[in-house]
Design an enzyme around this catalytic site. Structure first.
Site, PDB file in Angstrom:
ATOM      1  N   ARG A 129       9.451  -2.552   7.219  1.00  0.00           N
ATOM      2  CA  ARG A 129      10.187  -3.184   6.642  1.00  0.00           C
ATOM      3  C   ARG A 129      10.933  -3.088   5.132  1.00  0.00           C
ATOM      4  O   ARG A 129      11.990  -3.781   4.892  1.00  0.00           O
ATOM      5  CB  ARG A 129       9.693  -4.823   6.613  1.00  0.00           C
ATOM      6  CG  ARG A 129       9.129  -5.168   8.071  1.00  0.00           C
ATOM      7  CD  ARG A 129       8.570  -6.720   8.125  1.00  0.00           C
ATOM      8  NE  ARG A 129       6.810  -6.017   7.774  1.00  0.00           N
ATOM      9  CZ  ARG A 129       5.921  -7.052   7.886  1.00  0.00           C
ATOM     10  NH1 ARG A 129       5.906  -8.364   8.134  1.00  0.00           N
ATOM     11  NH2 ARG A 129       4.682  -6.435   7.866  1.00  0.00           N
ATOM     12  N   GLN A 185      -7.470   6.965   7.152  1.00  0.00           N
ATOM     13  CA  GLN A 185      -7.394   6.212   8.520  1.00  0.00           C
ATOM     14  C   GLN A 185      -6.304   7.024   9.219  1.00  0.00           C
ATOM     15  O   GLN A 185      -5.147   7.076   8.806  1.00  0.00           O
ATOM     16  CB  GLN A 185      -7.015   5.055   8.378  1.00  0.00           C
ATOM     17  CG  GLN A 185      -6.872   4.059   9.681  1.00  0.00           C
ATOM     18  CD  GLN A 185      -6.139   2.733   9.549  1.00  0.00           C
ATOM     19  OE1 GLN A 185      -5.250   2.527   8.635  1.00  0.00           O
ATOM     20  NE2 GLN A 185      -6.260   1.831  10.651  1.00  0.00           N
ATOM     21  N   ASN A 202      16.644  27.023 -30.033  1.00  0.00           N
ATOM     22  CA  ASN A 202      15.439  27.597 -29.655  1.00  0.00           C
ATOM     23  C   ASN A 202      15.263  28.328 -28.473  1.00  0.00           C
ATOM     24  O   ASN A 202      14.198  28.518 -27.929  1.00  0.00           O
ATOM     25  CB  ASN A 202      14.532  26.396 -29.735  1.00  0.00           C
ATOM     26  CG  ASN A 202      14.904  25.487 -28.656  1.00  0.00           C
ATOM     27  OD1 ASN A 202      15.832  25.450 -27.935  1.00  0.00           O
ATOM     28  ND2 ASN A 202      14.081  24.299 -28.770  1.00  0.00           N
ATOM     29  N   TYR A 203      16.353  28.355 -27.737  1.00  0.00           N
ATOM     30  CA  TYR A 203      16.454  29.299 -26.513  1.00  0.00           C
ATOM     31  C   TYR A 203      17.149  30.339 -26.252  1.00  0.00           C
ATOM     32  O   TYR A 203      18.403  30.373 -26.674  1.00  0.00           O
ATOM     33  CB  TYR A 203      16.833  28.034 -25.428  1.00  0.00           C
ATOM     34  CG  TYR A 203      16.482  28.334 -24.023  1.00  0.00           C
ATOM     35  CD1 TYR A 203      15.461  29.122 -23.295  1.00  0.00           C
ATOM     36  CD2 TYR A 203      17.772  28.087 -23.240  1.00  0.00           C
ATOM     37  CE1 TYR A 203      15.493  29.483 -22.183  1.00  0.00           C
ATOM     38  CE2 TYR A 203      17.677  28.496 -21.710  1.00  0.00           C
ATOM     39  CZ  TYR A 203      16.405  28.953 -21.503  1.00  0.00           C
ATOM     40  OH  TYR A 203      16.487  29.343 -20.001  1.00  0.00           O
TER      41      TYR A 203
HETATM   42  C1  UD1 Z   1      -1.786  -9.278   7.163  1.00  0.00           C
HETATM   43  C2  UD1 Z   1      -2.858 -10.038   8.074  1.00  0.00           C
HETATM   44  C3  UD1 Z   1      -2.309 -11.535   7.873  1.00  0.00           C
HETATM   45  C4  UD1 Z   1      -2.092 -11.856   6.503  1.00  0.00           C
HETATM   46  C5  UD1 Z   1      -1.405 -11.005   5.722  1.00  0.00           C
HETATM   47  C6  UD1 Z   1      -1.470 -11.270   4.253  1.00  0.00           C
HETATM   48  C7  UD1 Z   1      -3.828  -8.733   9.778  1.00  0.00           C
HETATM   49  C8  UD1 Z   1      -3.996  -8.431  11.306  1.00  0.00           C
HETATM   50  N1  UD1 Z   1      -2.994  -9.748   9.249  1.00  0.00           N
HETATM   51  O1  UD1 Z   1      -0.778  -9.284   8.075  1.00  0.00           O
HETATM   52  O2  UD1 Z   1      -3.173 -12.476   8.583  1.00  0.00           O
HETATM   53  O3  UD1 Z   1      -1.430 -13.202   6.571  1.00  0.00           O
HETATM   54  O4  UD1 Z   1      -1.752  -9.770   5.869  1.00  0.00           O
HETATM   55  O5  UD1 Z   1      -0.834 -10.390   3.609  1.00  0.00           O
HETATM   56  O6  UD1 Z   1      -4.865  -8.388   9.172  1.00  0.00           O
HETATM   57  N2  UD1 Z   1      -2.901  -1.433   6.778  1.00  0.00           N
HETATM   58  C9  UD1 Z   1      -3.681  -0.250   6.993  1.00  0.00           C
HETATM   59  N3  UD1 Z   1      -3.786   0.285   8.108  1.00  0.00           N
HETATM   60  C10 UD1 Z   1      -3.200  -0.125   9.153  1.00  0.00           C
HETATM   61  C11 UD1 Z   1      -2.539  -1.390   8.960  1.00  0.00           C
HETATM   62  C12 UD1 Z   1      -2.018  -1.912   7.965  1.00  0.00           C
HETATM   63  O7  UD1 Z   1      -4.208   0.186   5.836  1.00  0.00           O
HETATM   64  O8  UD1 Z   1      -3.453   0.317  10.395  1.00  0.00           O
HETATM   65  C13 UD1 Z   1      -2.524  -1.951   5.494  1.00  0.00           C
HETATM   66  C14 UD1 Z   1      -1.109  -2.065   4.875  1.00  0.00           C
HETATM   67  O9  UD1 Z   1      -1.103  -0.737   4.175  1.00  0.00           O
HETATM   68  C15 UD1 Z   1      -1.359  -3.181   3.973  1.00  0.00           C
HETATM   69  C16 UD1 Z   1      -2.305  -3.837   4.696  1.00  0.00           C
HETATM   70  O10 UD1 Z   1      -3.029  -3.342   5.700  1.00  0.00           O
HETATM   71  O11 UD1 Z   1      -1.625  -2.908   2.749  1.00  0.00           O
HETATM   72  C17 UD1 Z   1      -1.693  -5.096   5.501  1.00  0.00           C
HETATM   73  O12 UD1 Z   1      -0.976  -4.773   6.433  1.00  0.00           O
HETATM   74  P1  UD1 Z   1       0.445  -5.415   7.105  1.00  0.00           P
HETATM   75  O13 UD1 Z   1       1.024  -4.613   8.265  1.00  0.00           O
HETATM   76  O14 UD1 Z   1       1.272  -5.714   5.796  1.00  0.00           O
HETATM   77  O15 UD1 Z   1      -0.201  -6.771   7.515  1.00  0.00           O
HETATM   78  P2  UD1 Z   1       0.816  -8.300   7.682  1.00  0.00           P
HETATM   79  O16 UD1 Z   1       1.416  -8.193   8.834  1.00  0.00           O
HETATM   80  O17 UD1 Z   1       1.362  -8.537   6.316  1.00  0.00           O
HETATM   81 CA    CA Z   2       1.574  -7.423   4.421  1.00  0.00          CA
END
Ligand code: UD1
Ligand code: CA
Length: 418
Positions: free
Chosen positions: A15, A72, A402-403
């Site tokens: 996004r 990951q 200088n160059y």
């Molecule tokens: C997530 C939560 C949601 C919460 C919100 C708060 C879940 C399923 N949902 O949603 O309930 O309200 O955060 O901000 O957890 N990430 C990884 N690996 C992945 C996917 C994500 O490391 O496979 C990391 C992203 O980099 C990020 C964080 O996890 O820093 C959250 O991921 P994001 O996709 O932003 O989750 P939200 O949809 O915001």
């Molecule tokens: Ca998020």
């Protein structure tokens, strides 16, 4: 009890519409993921692991050194991200916080409080929650008839009634490490996004009969998740206000705090005055009674006491009015580090050390040079790769050449030269 933390930073952040991974975007000059890692350290956790994945070659340099890096490989959801840390925490039995890497404003005291509440209640998990007028995009906290946390439902999986709940998942938790990894083994990806949700762990722990608790925050700004450029700007506004309020309370004058941007690691002493459109970034520090601005930007720069910087000056990785000046100890032994005037329209580039009682005037550029105390470089001058002595006087339009198109040479100018 031992406390550790996992920072989630493997997602792409589609996004944001960016070539850069989301967590590498900055708020007040500091990448999102760095804010969260620094908050974890400030909360006193003993071990921090950061999960990276998407564009990790851009994320790893931001965090390596003071966190363990866990990869990951496939970004299949937040549960998958935590599961990738199973080996890193195989022998760990204590409070394990999971921190979302895209929420820069989390406070260290909140991370510590989550762990404290978990310890006190021997809970499987404590989740930080917030009430929002517009909960769009966040997971909703579903409570049972007794008001206990039952589960978290993601927006995309929510029924209209569930979507109407305005208590939200912040994305910050503290888990009992063993309960967490046991529960993760049971998480499936049978949901609207086909992802493994960390949020499913709460219902699994509850079914196992362990306490699942919510800790509401009274400051939802600290849970603001950055998913878009608009939220990045919003987080910057909150951070600016929080940081500037602290400096105002500590005795710094700002003509208009809305027009001053200060990074989270900047140090400013009492009675400093910051004029509008001033940016102090990185590891910059400013000594007592100095005046900065208007329209000036200092990055990783040390300014001594009683110095004037600006208007319209740009300084990077420089030392101004600084006591590390090579010659300063000879004459100004007890009074080093003050009364230097830089600008207007000065450009001080990396590697420059400028002593006390110095004047660097308009349209002067200094690069990788030391300027000793009492020297005047008042107008239209370039000083590059030079060592300049005390009490020198540069006439208008001077250049230290200088160059020779192959090699750069250092220029040395003794004391009292004109
Ligand atoms: C997530 C939560 C949601 C919460 C919100 C708060 C879940 C399923 N949902 O949603 O309930 O309200 O955060 O901000 O957890 N990430 C990884 N690996 C992945 C996917 C994500 O490391 O496979 C990391 C992203 O980099 C990020 C964080 O996890 O820093 C959250 O991921 P994001 O996709 O932003 O989750 P939200 O949809 O915001
Ligand atoms: Ca998020």
């Amino acid at each position: 009890m031992e406390a550790a933390a996992i920072v989630l930073a493997a997602g792409a952040g589609t996004r944001m519409k960016s070539k850069k991974p989301k967590v590498a975007h900055g708020v007040l000059g500091k990448p999102l993921v760095r804010w969260v890692v620094d908050a974890a350290h400030a909360a006193g956790v003993t071990q921090v692991a950061t999960v990276v994945g998407h564009a990790r070659e851009q994320v790893i340099p931001l965090i390596e050194g003071d966190t363990q890096v866990v990869v990951q490989e496939v970004q299949n959801g937040t549960a998958g991200a935590v599961l990738a840390c199973a080996d890193a925490f195989a022998g760990f039995d204590g409070s394990l916080s999971v921190l979302t890497g895209d929420c820069p404003l989390i406070k260290p005291e909140t991370i510590a409080r989550l762990a404290q509440v978990r310890d006190e209640n021997n809970a499987a998990v404590v989740v930080l929650t917030m009430k929002l007028d517009d909960p769009t995009g966040y997971g909703r906290i579903i409570r049972d008839a007794d008001g206990q946390v039952e589960r978290i439902v993601e927006q995309k999986d929510a029924t209209p009634e569930e979507a109407a709940v305005n208590e939200c998942n912040s994305g910050f938790y503290c888990f009992d490490a063993r309960a967490l990894f046991d529960a993760l083994a049971q998480v499936s990806n049978n949901n609207a996004q086909g992802e493994f949700y960390l949020t499913d762990v709460l219902a699994i722990c509850r079914a196992a009969g362990r306490p699942v608790l919510a800790l509401p925050t009274d400051d939802p700004s600290e849970c603001l998740g950055v998913n878009s450029r608009a939220q990045l700007a919003e987080a910057t506004k909150y951070a600016q206000r929080r940081i500037n309020d602290a400096h105002l309370a500590a005795g710094v004058t700002m003509t208009d705090p809305d027009q001053v941007w200060i990074g989270p690691d900047v140090v400013i002493e009492q009675d400093v005055e910051l004029l509008p459109q001033t940016f102090l970034m990185g590891s910059t520090s400013v000594g007592e009674d100095s005046v900065i601005g208007p329209n000036s930007r200092l990055t990783d720069t040390v300014v001594g006491c009683g110095c004037t910087i600006g208007p319209n000056s740009y300084l990077e990785n420089a030392k101004i009015g600084d006591d590390t000046n090579v010659n300063s100890s000879q004459v100004y032994n007890s009074t080093v580090g003050y009364d230097t005037h830089i600008g207007p329209f000065a450009y001080i580039r990396p590697g420059s050390t400028i002593g006390s009682h110095i004047r660097v005037g308009d349209f002067v550029e200094i690069k990788n040079s030391t300027i000793a105390d009492g020297t005047k470089i008042s107008h239209l001058t370039y000083v590059g790769d030079s060592d300049v002595g005390q009490n020198c006087n540069f006439g208008c339009g001077t250049v230290t050449v200088n160059y020779d198109r192959a090699k750069k040479y250092r220029t040395t100018i003794g004391d009292n030269a004109f």
